[in-house]
Scaffold this active site. Structure first.
Site, PDB file in Angstrom:
ATOM      1  N   TYR A  58       0.828  -1.199   0.000  1.00  0.00           N
ATOM      2  CA  TYR A  58       0.000   0.000   0.000  1.00  0.00           C
ATOM      3  C   TYR A  58       0.866   1.254   0.000  1.00  0.00           C
ATOM      4  CZ  TYR A  58      -4.003  -3.000   0.987  1.00  0.00           C
ATOM      5  OH  TYR A  58      -4.973  -3.958   0.896  1.00  0.00           O
ATOM      6  N   HIS A 103     -11.240   0.249  -3.792  1.00  0.00           N
ATOM      7  CA  HIS A 103     -10.226   0.940  -2.998  1.00  0.00           C
ATOM      8  C   HIS A 103      -8.995   0.080  -2.735  1.00  0.00           C
ATOM      9  CE1 HIS A 103     -13.545   3.756  -1.212  1.00  0.00           C
ATOM     10  NE2 HIS A 103     -13.259   4.020  -2.473  1.00  0.00           N
ATOM     11  N   ASP A 104      -9.044  -1.200  -3.127  1.00  0.00           N
ATOM     12  CA  ASP A 104      -7.929  -2.104  -2.841  1.00  0.00           C
ATOM     13  C   ASP A 104      -7.044  -2.319  -4.068  1.00  0.00           C
ATOM     14  OD1 ASP A 104      -6.694  -3.587  -0.747  1.00  0.00           O
ATOM     15  OD2 ASP A 104      -7.290  -5.445  -1.721  1.00  0.00           O
ATOM     16  N   ALA A 105      -7.055  -1.367  -4.994  1.00  0.00           N
ATOM     17  CA  ALA A 105      -6.240  -1.489  -6.214  1.00  0.00           C
ATOM     18  C   ALA A 105      -4.806  -1.027  -5.938  1.00  0.00           C
ATOM     19  CB  ALA A 105      -6.866  -0.673  -7.343  1.00  0.00           C
ATOM     20  N   ASN A 128      -2.002  -5.658  -7.494  1.00  0.00           N
ATOM     21  CA  ASN A 128      -3.181  -5.952  -8.300  1.00  0.00           C
ATOM     22  C   ASN A 128      -3.053  -5.435  -9.728  1.00  0.00           C
ATOM     23  OD1 ASN A 128      -4.439  -7.375  -6.313  1.00  0.00           O
ATOM     24  ND2 ASN A 128      -5.753  -5.720  -5.628  1.00  0.00           N
TER      25      ASN A 128
END
Length: 435
Positions: free
Chosen positions: A254, A296-298, A302
């Protein structure tokens, strides 16, 4: 010192070693002498010298499951959860891409025609779905050596029509079976819809379909790193995610933890793909699409590079899930747009900041954002209403579409208002004092 041979396709290309708990990697002299020798990773270019733990670990750790899945697998084999080497030794047979790990002098087992596949009936599939949360990747079961990165319960499988099986003894898998995510309502339908929506928008995502056994649903995602040859045999293609390619360990994937930002992702694609322009534009589409559907988890794991020819290409988008529809999940995006982590705070100037940092023309970027924002809600409604589809009777799909409509409308309003303000300033010109 302990060693594993690293194989790429059917070639022994290097040695992964563990020395006092730390990894080292070295290409073999034979591989380096091959005229068409390829590097394992953008972060591990061909060289005679040894790669130390700092350089080697991002790629090799990036092949392994993460979080609680990693801990459960480590417990299964009674090794430390931090021991990348031991985990690859146990489950590094069928990995993402075309890499395989074998004991020194152990021959690579080439699958026979049609491969060795344990076909599963419905009862066996349900048993596996029940077992995955306790035994990720079916670790240690009947000699299976399967590994995929990420924190979700999933399993490499072979799919032939309606048949689903487990690949054995070097047989490549064809699909990834993804079970429901614990405490994330209807995650299978959510991801299936978002991938189908990306396909409807011609964004070239990984292909998927929802499969049901009774009231049990799971997602079957076709592997883009597998391809059938002229005889119909499944062959591996090599791939790596952006964290691996940029030499970033998975623990800091992140951006707010020190992981890659969007500017680094675009720079990577521009640097390694040839010609780069089509892939840069596809990555822009992925960024806009993820923002508008609320994924939101890109993060950088990924997105991937696929080695399908002389130069890598941007892999199809995958792991597209509208996380924003769940109030319990974070409203922060994995990577900032401009200076903002929250989509609700993204103004036109933040899209401009993003474009500038990514080396994109601001006007063309705005034009593409507006184009997708206008088309996406219509495509989502059409997909839900499709008679042959499986999304018409799900309340969650309506929530996703409402969210897309709200985000698209907000984006259009902010970009058009900003454009009108700029046009007004241009028409007005300087005042009498020249200011």
């Amino acid at each position: 010192m302990r060693e594993l041979e690293v194989w790429l396709f059917a070639d022994h290309i290097g040695t992964l070693a563990q020395v006092e708990g730390r990894l080292t990697f070295r290409y073999t002299a034979k591989w380096l002498q091959q005229p068409l020798a390829a590097a394992l990773s953008c972060s591990l270019p061909l060289q005679v010298e040894l790669y130390d733990d700092h350089k080697a670990r991002p790629f090799f750790a990036g092949l392994l499951p993460e979080g609680h899945l990693r801990r459960l697998i480590a417990q299964q084999f009674q090794v430390s959860g931090q021991n990348d080497f031991a985990l690859l030794e146990h489950i590094g047979g069928e990995c993402a891409g075309a890499v395989t790990f074998l004991e020194p002098e152990q021959p690579l087992r080439l699958p026979a025609q049609g491969g060795e596949i344990q076909w599963l009936d419905d009862e066996e599939l349900v048993t596996i779905l029940d077992e995955l949360p306790r035994r990720p990747m079916l670790a240690g079961k009947d000699g299976l050596r399967l590994s995929l990165a990420g924190v979700q319960d999933k399993l490499p499988v072979v799919v032939d029509g309606d048949r689903i099986g487990l690949p054995r003894n070097g047989t490549p898998s064809t699909h990834i079976l993804k079970s429901p995510i614990h405490a994330v309502e209807d995650s299978v339908v959510n991801e299936g819809f978002c991938l189908a929506l990306a396909d409807a928008m011609q964004l070239k995502p990984a292909r998927s379909r929802i499969h049901s056994i009774g009231d049990r649903r799971f997602l079957l995602v076709e592997r883009y790193d597998r391809v059938a040859d002229t005889q119909g045999r499944i062959q591996r293609l090599h791939q790596e995610d952006f964290c691996q390619a940029l030499g970033v360990i998975p623990e800091i994937k992140y951006q707010n933890e020190g992981g890659p930002d969007l500017a680094q992702c675009f720079e990577l694609v521009r640097r390694v793909t040839r010609p780069s322009a089509p892939h840069v534009l596809r990555l822009l589409d992925y960024v806009i699409f993820n923002a508008l559907i609320g994924n939101h988890d890109a993060h950088a794991k990924n997105f991937s590079l696929l080695y399908a020819g002389r130069a890598p290409i941007l892999a199809p988008c995958y792991d597209t899930l509208s996380t924003a529809v769940y109030p319990t999940l974070t409203p922060r995006m994995a990577m900032k747009i401009g200076s903002k982590y929250k989509f609700s705070e993204v103004q036109a100037r933040h899209w401009d900041q993003f474009a500038e940092s990514a080396g994109l023309a601001k006007a063309q970027t705005r034009k593409r954002i507006l184009e997708l924002a206008r088309l996406l809600p219509l495509a989502a409604r059409k997909l839900r209403a499709a008679p042959a589809g499986s999304f018409s009777n799900h309340a969650l799909i309506e929530q996703i579409i409402n969210l897309i409509e709200q985000r698209a409308a907000l984006t259009i309003r902010r970009l058009t208002e900003s454009a009108a303000d700029i046009a007004g300033e241009v028409r007005q010109g300087p005042d009498i004092d020249g200011n």
